[in-house]
Write an enzyme that holds these catalytic residues in place. Structure first.
Site, PDB file in Angstrom:
ATOM      1  N   ASN A   1      23.367  77.797  93.573  1.00 39.13           N
ATOM      2  CA  ASN A   1      24.470  78.726  93.838  1.00 39.13           C
ATOM      3  C   ASN A   1      23.889  80.115  94.017  1.00 39.13           C
ATOM      4  O   ASN A   1      22.686  80.311  93.912  1.00 39.13           O
ATOM      5  CB  ASN A   1      25.512  78.663  92.717  1.00 39.13           C
ATOM      6  CG  ASN A   1      24.916  79.031  91.382  1.00 39.13           C
ATOM      7  OD1 ASN A   1      24.421  80.134  91.196  1.00 39.13           O
ATOM      8  ND2 ASN A   1      24.935  78.093  90.430  1.00 39.13           N
TER       9      ASN A   1
ATOM     10  N   ASP B   1      28.706  70.492  79.599  1.00 38.62           N
ATOM     11  CA  ASP B   1      29.400  71.782  79.553  1.00 38.62           C
ATOM     12  C   ASP B   1      28.739  72.595  78.440  1.00 38.62           C
ATOM     13  O   ASP B   1      29.055  72.449  77.257  1.00 38.62           O
ATOM     14  CB  ASP B   1      30.893  71.545  79.270  1.00 38.62           C
ATOM     15  CG  ASP B   1      31.687  72.834  79.363  1.00 38.62           C
ATOM     16  OD1 ASP B   1      31.120  73.912  79.081  1.00 38.62           O
ATOM     17  OD2 ASP B   1      32.876  72.770  79.728  1.00 38.62           O
TER      18      ASP B   1
END
Ligand SMILES: Cc1cc2nc3c(=O)[nH]c(=O)nc-3n(C[C@H](O)[C@H](O)[C@H](O)COP(=O)(O)O)c2cc1C
Length: 412
Positions: A223, A319
């Site tokens: 990203n 997560d």
């Protein structure tokens, strides 16, 4: 540029012959080159060739008494302005990273008080091996400049990063290093004592940057995170006296002074590094962690003749923020970041609850925040929302560090 002295260490790789071209170019630029050839290097190129091109004696053995009486190994390591390792083999890089000194080349590399530049060249799998990744990261953390190798077809027929950079590019890198001030460590300057401040005695974990999720040995999912905001926060916390561990994704930013940095590549590696860094008084989770990875192919995925693209099956990553916030070793203050492109505050409020953290620093990344130098954030806590003005990222970092100090002092 003034004439400089370069000590060139030639390792035992197929690209050793390219050292000849490098010597020629450096001499053309007026520099003096003295060569050291490893025993493996001598299997690829002769000392005679290097001596003829450099017009200097070539050194091959640590235990050469003649050399030791005329020029000791310590002197040899220090008389140059820059030490260049070209080609830097996986083996030399591994030995350097571990401080080994079992031959003339590595002894000089450990004894030198001059900057070191490595131009690596090796098979793509050797370059991408986790051991080499670790060794390169270690060397960079120690102020050694390790160039990125070129990508292309290799002598062994495989494709990927690992080829020696072009000689002209190495010369440019050498001259850039020669123009840079010598790192403080090499000047024998003792590092200043860590700053004392409201966070002295507090351990703080910061994550920063993107993660890279490999698809195959040459491709990855990434990203646009630059790591700038997270690095600035780590630095600002250290300036207030905190003992900061920064778990950083693949970025080329300098480590802020006084910060302990752990480099990782994937989300799963970041999760493990974060787990190892606990316990901490606070965790500031700035990294833009990939939500998914794919089970990476062991070899490069080839284009199909019939034009059908390969299917990438995405697998959910751990997560990390929720794990830290629900951990038995939960830091007293857990701060998450929310990079959103719409409904910024609503998404941040939802994230605060769903992840179980204390604060969310929300920012709108629909503009050029990712990679830019300014940020405009909203601090979302369980009691309300503060809208901060747009500020340079280092000022956002200083302000947030002050707020963290205040919160930890109030809680203490
Ligand atoms: C034909 C051949 C080519 C090689 N090419 C390379 C190379 O390009 N890069 C590398 O890291 N090792 C390469 N090696 C392996 C090194 O020669 C070996 O690891 C050696 O121990 C390196 O020693 P040194 O680092 O002291 O020079 C090659 C070996 C052979 C036999």
């Amino acid at each position: 540029m003034d004439r400089k002295r370069i000590l060139l260490i030639v390792g035992g790789g197929i690209a050793a012959y390219k050292a000849c071209e490098l010597i020629r170019l450096l001499k053309k630029r007026g520099h003096t080159v003295r060569c050291v050839l490893t025993p493996a290097g001598a299997e690829f190129i002769t000392p005679m060739t290097l001596a003829a091109l450099s017009e200097q004696p070539v050194h091959t053995s640590l235990f050469d008494l003649k050399d030791e009486s005329e020029m000791g190994h310590i002197e040899l390591s220090r008389e140059a302005d820059l030490v260049v390792v070209c080609p830097g083999t996986a083996n030399l890089i591994a030995r350097m990273a571990n401080g080994l000194c079992d031959d003339l080349a590595t002894t000089l590399l450990l004894a030198t008080d001059k900057p070191i530049l490595v131009a690596p060249a090796m098979n793509v799998r050797m370059w991408q091996h986790p051991a080499t990744r670790r060794n390169v990261a270690r060397l960079r953390a120690d102020d050694t400049v390790v160039m990125e190798p070129d990508e292309g077809i290799m002598a062994c027929g495989e494709f990927g990063p690992g080829r020696l950079p072009e000689s002209s590019v190495i010369v440019e890198a050498i001259e850039r290093e020669l123009a840079r001030p010598i790192p403080a460590r090499l000047l024998g300057v003792v590092a200043p004592p860590p700053p004392q401040g409201p966070l002295t005695g507090k351990r703080i974990l910061v994550t920063a940057g993107p993660t890279h999720e490999p698809i195959d040995p040459v491709r990855y999912i990434a990203n646009r995170s630059s790591g700038k905001q997270g690095f600035a926060i780590a630095g600002a916390l250290a300036q207030l006296g905190a003992d900061v561990t920064l778990v950083a994704g693949p970025v080329t930013l300098a480590t802020p002074p006084g910060v302990t940095r752990i480099d990782i590549e994937t989300a799963r590696e970041m999760a493990a590094a974060v787990e190892n860094a606990l316990p901490a008084d606070a965790a500031v989770m700035v990294a833009a962690v990939a939500d998914w990875h794919v089970d990476a192919a062991a070899t490069k995925i080839k284009k199909r003749a019939d034009g059908t693209p390969p299917a990438l099956a995405l697998v959910q990553n751990p997560d990390i923020l929720a794990t830290v916030a629900h951990s038995a070793r939960r830091p007293r203050l857990v701060i998450g970041f929310a990079a959103e492109t719409n409904d910024v505050i609503a998404h941040a409020r939802a994230k605060l609850t769903s992840k179980g953290c204390d604060w969310i620093v929300a920012n709108d990344v629909s503009g050029d925040v990712m990679g830019g130098d300014r940020n405009s954030i909203h601090l979302v806590t369980t009691t309300g929302v503060e809208d901060w003005p747009e500020l340079p990222k280092d000022q956002v970092a200083e302000r947030l560090a002050q707020r963290i100090a205040q919160a930890l002092t109030e809680q203490a």
